[in-house]
Design a protein around this motif. Structure first.
Motif, PDB file in Angstrom:
ATOM      1  N   MET A   1      -2.640  82.250  -0.521  1.00  0.00           N
ATOM      2  CA  MET A   1      -2.181  83.603  -0.205  1.00  0.00           C
ATOM      3  C   MET A   1      -0.724  83.668   0.238  1.00  0.00           C
ATOM      4  SD  MET A   1      -5.453  85.274   1.731  1.00  0.00           S
ATOM      5  CE  MET A   1      -7.037  85.372   0.889  1.00  0.00           C
TER       6      MET A   1
ATOM      7  N   ASN B   1     -10.934  91.790   0.795  1.00  0.00           N
ATOM      8  CA  ASN B   1      -9.776  90.943   0.561  1.00  0.00           C
ATOM      9  C   ASN B   1      -9.444  90.844  -0.922  1.00  0.00           C
ATOM     10  OD1 ASN B   1      -8.705  87.680   0.457  1.00  0.00           O
ATOM     11  ND2 ASN B   1      -7.773  89.074   1.916  1.00  0.00           N
TER      12      ASN B   1
ATOM     13  N   LEU C   1      -5.827  92.016  -2.396  1.00  0.00           N
ATOM     14  CA  LEU C   1      -4.972  91.142  -3.198  1.00  0.00           C
ATOM     15  C   LEU C   1      -4.582  91.823  -4.507  1.00  0.00           C
ATOM     16  CD1 LEU C   1      -6.817  87.760  -2.575  1.00  0.00           C
ATOM     17  CD2 LEU C   1      -4.405  88.185  -2.078  1.00  0.00           C
TER      18      LEU C   1
ATOM     19  N   ILE D   1      -3.818  91.994   3.626  1.00  0.00           N
ATOM     20  CA  ILE D   1      -4.347  90.769   3.009  1.00  0.00           C
ATOM     21  C   ILE D   1      -4.767  89.776   4.089  1.00  0.00           C
ATOM     22  CG2 ILE D   1      -3.695  88.716   1.700  1.00  0.00           C
ATOM     23  CD1 ILE D   1      -2.005  90.480  -0.098  1.00  0.00           C
TER      24      ILE D   1
ATOM     25  N   ILE E   1      -1.837  85.553  -7.416  1.00  0.00           N
ATOM     26  CA  ILE E   1      -2.513  86.560  -6.597  1.00  0.00           C
ATOM     27  C   ILE E   1      -3.789  87.030  -7.287  1.00  0.00           C
ATOM     28  CG2 ILE E   1      -2.306  88.902  -5.674  1.00  0.00           C
ATOM     29  CD1 ILE E   1      -0.769  86.863  -4.063  1.00  0.00           C
TER      30      ILE E   1
ATOM     31  N   SER F   1      -7.621  86.546  -5.944  1.00  0.00           N
ATOM     32  CA  SER F   1      -8.543  87.681  -5.845  1.00  0.00           C
ATOM     33  C   SER F   1      -9.884  87.350  -6.492  1.00  0.00           C
ATOM     34  CB  SER F   1      -7.914  88.907  -6.517  1.00  0.00           C
ATOM     35  OG  SER F   1      -8.820  89.998  -6.537  1.00  0.00           O
TER      36      SER F   1
END
Length: 409
Positions: free
Chosen positions: A35, A91, A95, A118, A185, A189
């Motif tokens: 992240m 989350n 994302l 996030i 990203i 996710s």
């Protein structure tokens, strides 16, 4: 009531939870490791500003540090399953939304808020796994086996964390370089939704949740979380996080002076790989080598390695210093988590583990920010002194821990 079948032969943790659990829990913590670096890479590429990228990454860390302990407290109150499922869904959505916000003409403030969201919704897989396994050890294993099994479990968990925190940034670099900056990203996710969801739905989560409500025992008072013997562990692990942040930033400045800042991660990997291997080795240390003594011994190695980092005249000597640090860092982290597990108040283990995890995150963010400022305003030599300061915090907390703990004969 438990979903974990009993065995006639002496139980071991691997047999109680099964191989799929360890595989799922390992992959489920990978998105967290992706992240911060993924956010930094995407923002710098899309917005063209290193400062905006750094601030957004710091916002991710702040969200995790501020909200993480509340997620742990919610897991202790309602069980891990509902908290993890909600966290995974939120989350994963945050994302995906972040990528749209960054590429849109949205303001800098909105980008920061999206980064904070996030971090705030990040599933606390590592602390939840530690809490889950410690609960199973305490409830399903004979008393004589618990200390060594707990030590081995903390060793594995710390080694798994360090492995994903070495591999996660590497994976981000590969995906961003060869496909597109938004791909890391998007991958984080998807991994969050699939593997954190699987981790939440694994039978061990139901075991923890059912036993928590079935025995009728009320959890300890919140005030028990603020006992000096537990807070000193939080301070010690904050020092380790401080060390991580200061070391990576100082190494970047050190290699930038030599015209190769992109190689800082490779040098950092020398310490990370050695630390992960030594963390696994803690399980084989004799029981008479107490947790208090381990903290002081390995913390001292930590301190000596930091002195070498501060005085290293060349890349070769820096590699030697980082290899020595790897001997001290992993076992120290394992020891602190083991002490945290041993001192967790009744019914508050997930809260304690998220407190410790947040201590690492906060320390890392503070260390990176302060060291980066020193490197720019004063120079690399000042930045290289910061890991030594962090190591002194770790050793100082270890000494206080020894003074707070009665000597057992």
């Amino acid at each position: 009531m438990s979903q974990i079948p009993p065995h006639s032969s002496p139980p071991n943790l691997f047999r109680l939870v099964g191989l799929p659990y360890f595989l799922i829990a390992f992959v489920a913590r990978l998105p967290f490791a992706m992240m911060v670096v993924g956010v930094l890479t995407l923002v710098v590429t899309a917005r063209g500003s290193l400062s905006v990228g750094g601030l957004t990454s710091a916002a991710v860390g702040a969200g995790t540090a501020l909200i993480g302990p509340f997620l742990g407290a919610a897991a202790d109150r309602f069980g891990q399953r509902p908290v993890l499922v909600a966290s995974a869904v939120l989350n994963s959505a945050m994302l995906a939304a972040f990528a749209f916000v960054v590429y849109s003409p949205a303001s800098f403030t909105l980008v920061l808020l999206a980064g904070f969201a996030i971090g705030a919704t990040a599933p606390q897989v590592s602390p939840m796994s530690r809490s889950r396994l410690v609960t199973i050890i305490d409830e399903r294993m004979p008393q004589a086996q618990r200390p060594r099994t707990t030590s081995a479990t903390m060793s594995y968990e710390s080694a798994a964390d360090e492995t994903v925190f070495v591999f996660g940034p590497f994976l981000v670099g590969i995906l961003a370089s060869f496909i597109a900056p938004w791909v890391p990203i998007a991958a984080a996710s998807a991994l969050t939704l699939i593997f954190v969801g699987a981790f939440a739905l694994h039978p061990t989560a139901r075991h923890v949740s059912i036993t928590r409500g079935a025995d009728g025992a009320a959890p300890s008072a919140v005030s028990e979380l603020f006992r000096p013997a537990l807070l000193v562990v939080v301070v010690g692990i904050f020092g380790v996080g401080l060390f991580f942040g200061t070391t990576l930033t100082a190494l970047t400045a050190f290699m930038a002076d030599r015209g190769a800042p992109e190689q800082a991660g490779l040098l950092y990997g020398v310490m990370g790989i050695g630390s992960a291997l030594l963390a696994l080795g803690v399980a084989w240390l004799p029981v008479r080598f107490s947790l208090h003594a381990r903290w002081l011994v390995f913390g001292s190695i930590f301190l000596i390695g930091s002195v070498l980092v501060a005085t290293a005249p060349s890349v070769g000597m820096m590699i030697v210093a980082l290899a020595l640090l790897g001997i001290g860092v992993g076992p120290t982290l394992v020891t602190q988590y083991s002490l945290g597990a041993a001192r967790s108040p009744l019914g508050r283990s997930a809260t304690v583990m998220t407190m410790l995890g947040s201590g690492v995150v906060v320390g890392q963010a503070v260390g990176a920010a302060v060291t980066g400022e020193l490197a720019e305003s004063i120079g690399t030599h000042a930045a290289l002194l910061m890991p030594l300061v962090a190591s002194a915090v770790v050793v100082g907390a270890g000494i206080v821990n020894r003074l707070l703990t009665p000597i057992q004969r």
